[in-house]
Design a protein around this motif. Structure first.
Motif, PDB file in Angstrom:
ATOM      1  N   GLY A 512      12.137  -0.844   5.123  1.00 56.63           N
ATOM      2  CA  GLY A 512      10.900  -1.453   4.633  1.00 56.63           C
ATOM      3  C   GLY A 512      10.296  -2.490   5.561  1.00 56.63           C
ATOM      4  O   GLY A 512       9.368  -3.205   5.170  1.00 56.63           O
ATOM      5  N   PHE A 513      10.797  -2.616   6.778  1.00 59.47           N
ATOM      6  CA  PHE A 513      10.260  -3.623   7.700  1.00 59.47           C
ATOM      7  C   PHE A 513      10.470  -3.173   9.134  1.00 59.47           C
ATOM      8  O   PHE A 513      11.300  -2.316   9.423  1.00 59.47           O
ATOM      9  N   ASP A 514       9.696  -3.777  10.028  1.00 56.46           N
ATOM     10  CA  ASP A 514       9.825  -3.546  11.470  1.00 56.46           C
ATOM     11  C   ASP A 514      10.184  -4.882  12.106  1.00 56.46           C
ATOM     12  O   ASP A 514       9.401  -5.829  12.049  1.00 56.46           O
ATOM     13  N   ILE A 515      11.373  -4.974  12.682  1.00 59.29           N
ATOM     14  CA  ILE A 515      11.843  -6.244  13.245  1.00 59.29           C
ATOM     15  C   ILE A 515      10.966  -6.712  14.395  1.00 59.29           C
ATOM     16  O   ILE A 515      10.994  -7.888  14.777  1.00 59.29           O
ATOM     17  N   HIS A 516      10.138  -5.833  14.953  1.00 59.59           N
ATOM     18  CA  HIS A 516       9.253  -6.208  16.052  1.00 59.59           C
ATOM     19  C   HIS A 516       7.846  -6.580  15.578  1.00 59.59           C
ATOM     20  O   HIS A 516       6.967  -6.847  16.401  1.00 59.59           O
ATOM     21  N   ASP A 517       7.643  -6.617  14.250  1.00 55.36           N
ATOM     22  CA  ASP A 517       6.315  -6.947  13.711  1.00 55.36           C
ATOM     23  C   ASP A 517       6.135  -8.461  13.655  1.00 55.36           C
ATOM     24  O   ASP A 517       6.041  -9.069  12.587  1.00 55.36           O
ATOM     25  N   ILE A 518       6.074  -9.058  14.832  1.00 57.65           N
ATOM     26  CA  ILE A 518       6.027 -10.522  14.938  1.00 57.65           C
ATOM     27  C   ILE A 518       4.747 -11.080  14.322  1.00 57.65           C
ATOM     28  O   ILE A 518       4.751 -12.158  13.705  1.00 57.65           O
ATOM     29  N   LYS A 519       3.643 -10.345  14.478  1.00 57.43           N
ATOM     30  CA  LYS A 519       2.357 -10.838  13.948  1.00 57.43           C
ATOM     31  C   LYS A 519       2.420 -11.033  12.438  1.00 57.43           C
ATOM     32  O   LYS A 519       1.775 -11.932  11.889  1.00 57.43           O
ATOM     33  N   LYS A 520       3.219 -10.207  11.765  1.00 56.48           N
ATOM     34  CA  LYS A 520       3.405 -10.362  10.316  1.00 56.48           C
ATOM     35  C   LYS A 520       4.323 -11.545  10.023  1.00 56.48           C
ATOM     36  O   LYS A 520       4.064 -12.343   9.106  1.00 56.48           O
ATOM     37  N   PHE A 521       5.386 -11.658  10.800  1.00 57.40           N
ATOM     38  CA  PHE A 521       6.362 -12.731  10.562  1.00 57.40           C
ATOM     39  C   PHE A 521       5.734 -14.117  10.695  1.00 57.40           C
ATOM     40  O   PHE A 521       6.024 -15.019   9.913  1.00 57.40           O
ATOM     41  N   ILE A 522       4.883 -14.293  11.718  1.00 53.67           N
ATOM     42  CA  ILE A 522       4.367 -15.647  11.986  1.00 53.67           C
ATOM     43  C   ILE A 522       3.382 -16.115  10.918  1.00 53.67           C
ATOM     44  O   ILE A 522       3.058 -17.300  10.856  1.00 53.67           O
ATOM     45  N   LYS A 523       2.941 -15.184  10.060  1.00 52.52           N
ATOM     46  CA  LYS A 523       2.033 -15.565   8.963  1.00 52.52           C
ATOM     47  C   LYS A 523       2.772 -15.667   7.630  1.00 52.52           C
ATOM     48  O   LYS A 523       2.163 -16.017   6.620  1.00 52.52           O
ATOM     49  N   ASP A 524       4.063 -15.377   7.627  1.00 51.68           N
ATOM     50  CA  ASP A 524       4.852 -15.341   6.387  1.00 51.68           C
ATOM     51  C   ASP A 524       5.163 -16.771   5.928  1.00 51.68           C
ATOM     52  O   ASP A 524       5.863 -17.514   6.628  1.00 51.68           O
ATOM     53  N   PRO A 525       4.666 -17.185   4.750  1.00 52.53           N
ATOM     54  CA  PRO A 525       4.895 -18.566   4.287  1.00 52.53           C
ATOM     55  C   PRO A 525       6.367 -18.878   4.023  1.00 52.53           C
ATOM     56  O   PRO A 525       6.802 -20.023   4.187  1.00 52.53           O
ATOM     57  N   VAL A 526       7.155 -17.878   3.634  1.00 53.61           N
ATOM     58  CA  VAL A 526       8.581 -18.107   3.379  1.00 53.61           C
ATOM     59  C   VAL A 526       9.278 -18.489   4.681  1.00 53.61           C
ATOM     60  O   VAL A 526      10.071 -19.446   4.731  1.00 53.61           O
ATOM     61  N   ILE A 527       8.969 -17.744   5.746  1.00 48.11           N
ATOM     62  CA  ILE A 527       9.589 -18.028   7.051  1.00 48.11           C
ATOM     63  C   ILE A 527       9.115 -19.370   7.569  1.00 48.11           C
ATOM     64  O   ILE A 527       9.923 -20.195   8.045  1.00 48.11           O
ATOM     65  N   ASN A 528       7.817 -19.625   7.477  1.00 51.90           N
ATOM     66  CA  ASN A 528       7.276 -20.890   7.999  1.00 51.90           C
ATOM     67  C   ASN A 528       7.808 -22.097   7.229  1.00 51.90           C
ATOM     68  O   ASN A 528       7.948 -23.180   7.797  1.00 51.90           O
ATOM     69  N   ASN A 529       8.140 -21.904   5.956  1.00 53.59           N
ATOM     70  CA  ASN A 529       8.727 -23.008   5.195  1.00 53.59           C
ATOM     71  C   ASN A 529      10.151 -23.304   5.669  1.00 53.59           C
ATOM     72  O   ASN A 529      10.579 -24.461   5.678  1.00 53.59           O
ATOM     73  N   LEU A 530      10.878 -22.245   6.077  1.00 47.99           N
ATOM     74  CA  LEU A 530      12.215 -22.470   6.650  1.00 47.99           C
ATOM     75  C   LEU A 530      12.111 -23.329   7.907  1.00 47.99           C
ATOM     76  O   LEU A 530      12.931 -24.215   8.135  1.00 47.99           O
ATOM     77  N   VAL A 531      11.082 -23.054   8.735  1.00 50.06           N
ATOM     78  CA  VAL A 531      10.890 -23.831   9.960  1.00 50.06           C
ATOM     79  C   VAL A 531      10.560 -25.274   9.609  1.00 50.06           C
ATOM     80  O   VAL A 531      11.130 -26.219  10.160  1.00 50.06           O
ATOM     81  N   LYS A 532       9.624 -25.449   8.665  1.00 50.05           N
ATOM     82  CA  LYS A 532       9.163 -26.797   8.306  1.00 50.05           C
ATOM     83  C   LYS A 532      10.285 -27.653   7.727  1.00 50.05           C
ATOM     84  O   LYS A 532      10.384 -28.854   8.006  1.00 50.05           O
ATOM     85  N   THR A 533      11.153 -27.027   6.952  1.00 49.15           N
ATOM     86  CA  THR A 533      12.259 -27.782   6.328  1.00 49.15           C
ATOM     87  C   THR A 533      13.534 -27.731   7.166  1.00 49.15           C
ATOM     88  O   THR A 533      14.569 -28.241   6.753  1.00 49.15           O
ATOM     89  N   ALA A 534      13.435 -27.080   8.326  1.00 54.74           N
ATOM     90  CA  ALA A 534      14.556 -26.992   9.270  1.00 54.74           C
ATOM     91  C   ALA A 534      15.784 -26.331   8.653  1.00 54.74           C
ATOM     92  O   ALA A 534      16.921 -26.676   8.975  1.00 54.74           O
ATOM     93  N   GLN A 535      15.552 -25.327   7.796  1.00 54.95           N
ATOM     94  CA  GLN A 535      16.662 -24.547   7.228  1.00 54.95           C
ATOM     95  C   GLN A 535      16.937 -23.371   8.173  1.00 54.95           C
ATOM     96  O   GLN A 535      16.634 -22.226   7.875  1.00 54.95           O
ATOM     97  N   CYS A 536      17.501 -23.693   9.320  1.00 54.12           N
ATOM     98  CA  CYS A 536      17.565 -22.712  10.412  1.00 54.12           C
ATOM     99  C   CYS A 536      18.975 -22.434  10.905  1.00 54.12           C
ATOM    100  O   CYS A 536      19.153 -21.929  12.014  1.00 54.12           O
ATOM    101  N   MET A 537      19.979 -22.750  10.128  1.00 56.71           N
ATOM    102  CA  MET A 537      21.363 -22.537  10.568  1.00 56.71           C
ATOM    103  C   MET A 537      21.568 -21.082  10.980  1.00 56.71           C
ATOM    104  O   MET A 537      21.271 -20.163  10.233  1.00 56.71           O
ATOM    105  N   GLY A 538      22.047 -20.878  12.204  1.00 54.37           N
ATOM    106  CA  GLY A 538      22.313 -19.538  12.707  1.00 54.37           C
ATOM    107  C   GLY A 538      21.151 -18.903  13.437  1.00 54.37           C
ATOM    108  O   GLY A 538      21.315 -17.844  14.040  1.00 54.37           O
TER     109      GLY A 538
END
Length: 1010
Positions: A512-538
């Motif tokens: 259900g996803f393409d790991i190379h679809d970076i343009k989609k990832f960079i707009k994903d609010p769930v992912i961007n919230n991980l960055v903002k809250t520094a929940q980045c272990m690993g």
């Protein structure tokens, strides 16, 4: 007249650099010199490059020796002769063969045999290219020797190894280090003659005045030798000139590939894309870099065919051609990347391409490159004698006990209070420090050349099995050899393995996803919230404490913000003070207008007038200081260290200040801008490089956000990351995983996940032999799961010691039998004789032993896990001797802001660092009682009083402070907490009696069986 000169690249023998040798020659009016390092050609290229500056004609050769035993000296007549010598030396180095006493026939090289060797070997006939070398010391024997009649064959061979008595002393120490013996035990035969020095040419001629024919022969030999390498500014690249065999075909091919790449990268290419492409292609062709791009394209194309993940980084990522050829996944149009950082008319060297592969795939790709192209070698680099290493080596040579060596290595001594031997170690350590110690391999550099690699130097064959040059990247670039960087990193292996784990653990979601679809990832609010809250272990590049802190301070929640943060975190930006200034301007836009110089703000509007990327150096040097792009690039490269002392860099530096003064800039401003450039240019990333890192970060963040448990298993299976494996296990548990110790029926060598159940792999059992785990898995695959301990012991050849490791870690818990009872069974079942490893013809009969009922406590299990796994699977707070006196945790930090707090924490990692005046301080990351992370800092006064004493739980008393919203604790005092005594050893006497009784039972049982 000097045919046998050594530098410190005669490893652990010579005592000074090639530059110092030339300076010595100039001082003694020597105008011709033959560099002949012992079984080494590392200094050759730089010797030729520097020689004109000292008005010396350079000649290259090799001193061929078996150990310190000199066989002969080879001297190249020309470049073809140097190739011959390098071929000969490399063959012996690769095969680790000794040199025969007679040299082979060289077409373009002379051979000089030492006087003493010829006397010993009684060689009577010499070929046209062979001579006998006579030193000043040999002159005493010459009149009485049969060799005096061979007038046409005698030449001056006055070796040069030392400048002074201090050099000779250093040489003796190096020889002792090389032989790993005490200095007092060094045999004279392991040393060079103390008279191996350079003398004024007039003095040398005077010494041989009675033998003018020797001087004439030497003169004639040297006149016949000449070597040339092009080090000029306009030198041609020495890389493989064409990819297809024709420059015209290369150009057609790159144009065709770019056109094919356009629809893949852009749905509707606009005019600016075509303009950029046309401009780049024209410049790439003009500079002769087409084959360089095509070779990189070949490498990544092969990687895709093999299903290998890769990331293209470096300044080449600033190029639309690289983007269309799929060398990189960074869109230079979208990111507005500065084209001139990538390539410009003034630039002699090609742009950098760093191609990262999984650490598992990299060896295969390296082998492909060696198979695919003809002239290939890994790039060498030298490991030098460093402060602590020198102290340790010399401490052993002088016979100091280990405790004293350790004390000196720490560097916290008062010289006046040291004994004489310790002072000698320090004194001679300063003399040897910085000398090359041994040849190593560049992190990823590979050379693919037009000419044979031995045209430039000999090669070594290190354990990796690929030929490696005897020079480093700096001199390689000087002569026109530009490396291809093929690097290995674990992050890509984590991504690849995550996809494999998702495919079997959550098959319905794997497509259900393409790991190379970076343009989609960079707009994903769930992912961007991980960055903002520094929940980045690993997650790649964003999990370290420093990066986590920066992300919170900047409140990064966009791809471009992460691109900037990836470069801001680099040492230079922080050192220059511009990291803090960037944060201030980011959080307070009004500060930008107030503090930024208008020209700087105009050059770098996106980063608030702060230099963040490597290309900012070029922009500032070009626009602010008025240097041309070539000079600006010299400035950028010069900041990396080795180039900084170069004459061309010093000239550009002077021009920078002169131009800025003529432009009317204030001296304080000029110095401030220069200081910023000087502090970070060699460490900052190119923007395209940072963007490549950010792409990989977003891929790992996506996996963590949507497939957290599968991703954590992949992280663990690829060696973890910034932290110890224990904390990725902890993180998986915090995200809902159920962690199980190894199990003989469900575990593999690596970790495995079933739903939310993660079974640790046999690989964590440090004492379990690999062959045992392989037998378990092989038998389980062939014959199914094990029904009982007895079934396991019948099927798997294993010793009682290895079986007990599996039992103690509870790998047989499926049996429902207490592990102490299982240990008794295993000891009774397996006798102490060697067990024959072969299939049984009939099912074995088992004797029923009466075993007492035993039980195991959770505490005992935790200590067993600590011993066998290195960490326990329960909370470490459960092991405390004295329960915590409070339950304060991360959630309480906010209400204690600017107040003092008493809190407990389990040590995750500690960074030991020093202030600008050398005082020690610590930054430590901890886990609270709820499993959440917090940070502490111990400033020098506290760090001088308190130490971190390894893994465990610490109690802190300190002040909660906030910097740009990031909370941490400034420690005032701390104390490590004790664990309860290990219950397994609470009554050793009882344990000994039990095991003695068990041994008697085992012996009796064996007798009964017989």
């Amino acid at each position: 007249m000097y045919l046998n000169c050594h530098t410190y690249y005669s490893l652990r023998f010579g005592t000074f650099s090639e530059k110092e040798l030339l300076r010595l020659a100039q001082k003694n009016q020597v105008t011709r010199l033959v560099l002949t390092d012992i079984n080494n050609t590392s200094a050759g290229l730089n010797f030729v490059r520097l020689a004109p500056d000292f008005e010396v004609k350079p000649i290259l050769g090799i001193d061929f020796r078996n150990g310190v035993n000199q066989c002969y000296v080879g001297i190249a007549k020309n470049n073809e002769g140097y190739l011959e010598l390098n071929n000969f030396l490399s063959g012996h180095l690769h095969e680790e063969r000794e040199f025969s006493p007679i040299a082979p026939k060289f077409e373009h090289a002379y051979v000089v045999y030492p006087f003493e060797k010829v006397l010993q070997n009684e060689q009577y006939e010499f070929a046209e290219y062979e001579f006998i070398g006579v030193s000043i010391t040999d002159l005493r024997k010459l009149p009485f020797s049969r060799l005096s009649k061979l007038k046409d064959k005698l030449v001056v061979q006055q070796p040069v190894t030392f400048r002074s008595k201090a050099d000779f002393n250093a040489h003796r120490l190096l020889r002792a280090i090389d032989n790993n013996i005490l200095l007092s035990m060094l045999d004279k035969t392991e040393e060079a003659n103390e008279n191996e020095k350079i003398f004024p040419i007039a003095n040398l001629a005077a010494a041989f005045c009675e033998y003018p024919f020797i001087l004439e022969n030497t003169e004639r030999l040297m006149n016949d030798c000449s070597i040339h390498f092009d080090f000029s500014k306009d030198r041609e690249p020495q890389n493989l000139k064409t990819y297809t065999g024709s420059q015209e075909e290369d150009e057609k091919m790159i144009e065709k590939l770019c056109q094919e790449g356009l629809p893949y990268r852009y749905e509707n290419p606009k005019k600016d894309i075509y303009n950029r492409l046309e401009k780049e292609l024209q410049l790439i062709k003009e500079k002769g870099f087409v084959s360089y791009f095509l070779i990189n394209w070949d490498i990544v194309s092969e990687a895709r065919k093999r299903g290998f993940f890769y990331v293209g980084r470096g300044s080449g990522a600033n190029s639309i051609v690289a983007y269309l050829l799929r060398i990189t996944d960074v869109d230079p149009i979208d990111l507005d990347l500065y084209f001139e950082r990538f390539i410009n008319l003034y630039r002699a060297n090609p742009p950098d391409f760093d191609i990262d592969f999984s650490h598992r795939d990299r060896p295969e790709m390296t082998q492909y490159i060696f198979d695919r192209f003809e002239h290939v070698a890994l790039l060498g680099t030298y490991v030098t004698f460093k402060d602590r290493g020198v102290i340790r080596e010399l401490g052993k040579v002088f016979g100091l006990p280990k405790s004293e060596i350790d004390f000196l290595s720490e560097g916290r001594y008062d010289t006046s209070k040291l004994d004489e031997v310790s002072r000698l170690v320090i004194k001679y350590g300063n003399l040897i420090k910085g000398m090359p110690n041994y040849l190593s391999i560049h992190a990823g550099g590979i050379l693919i050349t037009e000419k044979p690699l031995h045209w430039f130097s000999a090669t070594n064959l290190p354990p990796k099995g690929f030929p490696t040059t005897q020079y480093d990247m700096v001199i390689a670039e000087d002569v026109g050899l530009y490396k291809f960087d093929i690097l290995g990193q674990r992050g890509l292996a984590k991504i690849k393995e995550s996809l494999e784990i998702i495919a079997y653990n959550r098959p319905d979601e794997s497509d259900g996803f393409d790991i190379h679809d970076i343009k989609k990832f960079i707009k994903d609010p769930v992912i961007n919230n991980l960055v903002k809250t520094a929940q980045c272990m690993g997650c790649f590049y964003v999990e370290s404490p420093a990066m986590r802190m920066l992300l919170k301070k900047l409140e990064v929640d966009t791809y471009l913000g992460l691109v900037a943060a990836s470069s801001i975190i680099r040492p230079g930006v922080a050192k220059s003070g511009m990291m803090r200034e960037y944060i201030l301007r980011h959080r307070n836009p009004g500060r930008t207008e107030e503090k930024a110089h208008p020209v700087m703000l105009d050059i770098m509007p996106d980063t608030y007038g702060v230099m963040v990327y490597q290309e900012d150096v070029i922009k500032v040097a070009n626009i602010f200081a008025g240097l041309d792009l070539g000079e600006a690039d010299v400035l950028r490269r010069g900041m990396s260290g080795k180039f900084r002392s170069r004459e061309e860099f010093q000239k550009v530096k002077e021009k920078f200040f002169d131009n800025c003064s003529h432009k009317g800039y204030d001296e304080k401003l000029i110095s401030e801008i220069w200081s910023q450039i000087a502090s970070f240019a060699g460490y900052a990333f190119a923007k395209g490089h940072s963007a490549s890192y950010a792409v990989e970060s977003y891929q790992t963040l996506f996996l963590r956000a949507y497939f957290p448990l599968e991703y954590m298993v992949a992280v663990l299976n690829n060696g973890g990351g910034f932290y110890r494996s224990e904390f990725y296990v902890h993180e998986a548990r915090m995200m809902g995983a159920i962690i199980h110790p190894p199990c003989v029926n469900r575990s593999f060598n690596k970790n495995v996940i079933y739903g939310k159940d993660i079974f640790l792999g046999f690989g964590y059992l440090r004492e379990l032999e690999d062959r045992v785990s392989e037998r378990i898995l092989k038998d389980r695959l062939a014959n199914g799961i094990y029904s009982s301990l007895e079934d396991f012991l019948d099927r798997v050849f294993i010793t009682v010691d290895q079986a007990s490791i599996l039992i103690r870690i509870d790998a047989f818990r499926f049996t429902g039998v207490n592990k102490h009872q299982l240990l008794w069974k295993a000891h009774l079942f397996l006798n102490k004789n060697v067990k024959i490893d072969h299939p049984k013809l009939f099912p074995p009969r088992h004797q029923n032993f009466k075993i007492p009922r035993l039980h195991t406590t959770d505490l005992e299990m935790a200590f067993t896990q600590l011993e066998l796994l290195g960490f326990c699977l329960c909370s470490p707070f459960e092991l405390l001797e004295k329960p915590p006196e409070n339950n304060r945790c991360v959630e309480d930090l906010g209400r204690f802001l600017n107040r003092r707090i008493d809190i407990y924490g389990y040590l995750v990692t500690v960074k030991n660092t020093s202030t600008h005046n050398g005082k020690r301080m610590h930054f430590a990351t901890m886990i609270d009682q709820e499993g959440k992370v917090f940070d502490t800092v111990l400033f020098p006064p506290v760090a001088a009083q308190y130490y971190f004493r390894g893994k465990g739980i610490y109690r802190f008393y300190g002040k909660v402070v906030s910097e740009f919203g990031f909370l941490s604790i400034e420690v005032i005092k701390m104390e490590k907490q004790n664990y309860v005594p290990d219950p397994r050893y609470a009554d050793m006497k009882t344990s000994v009696k039990v095991f003695q009784q068990k041994d008697r039972i085992t012996v009796k049982t064996n007798d009964e069986r017989q």
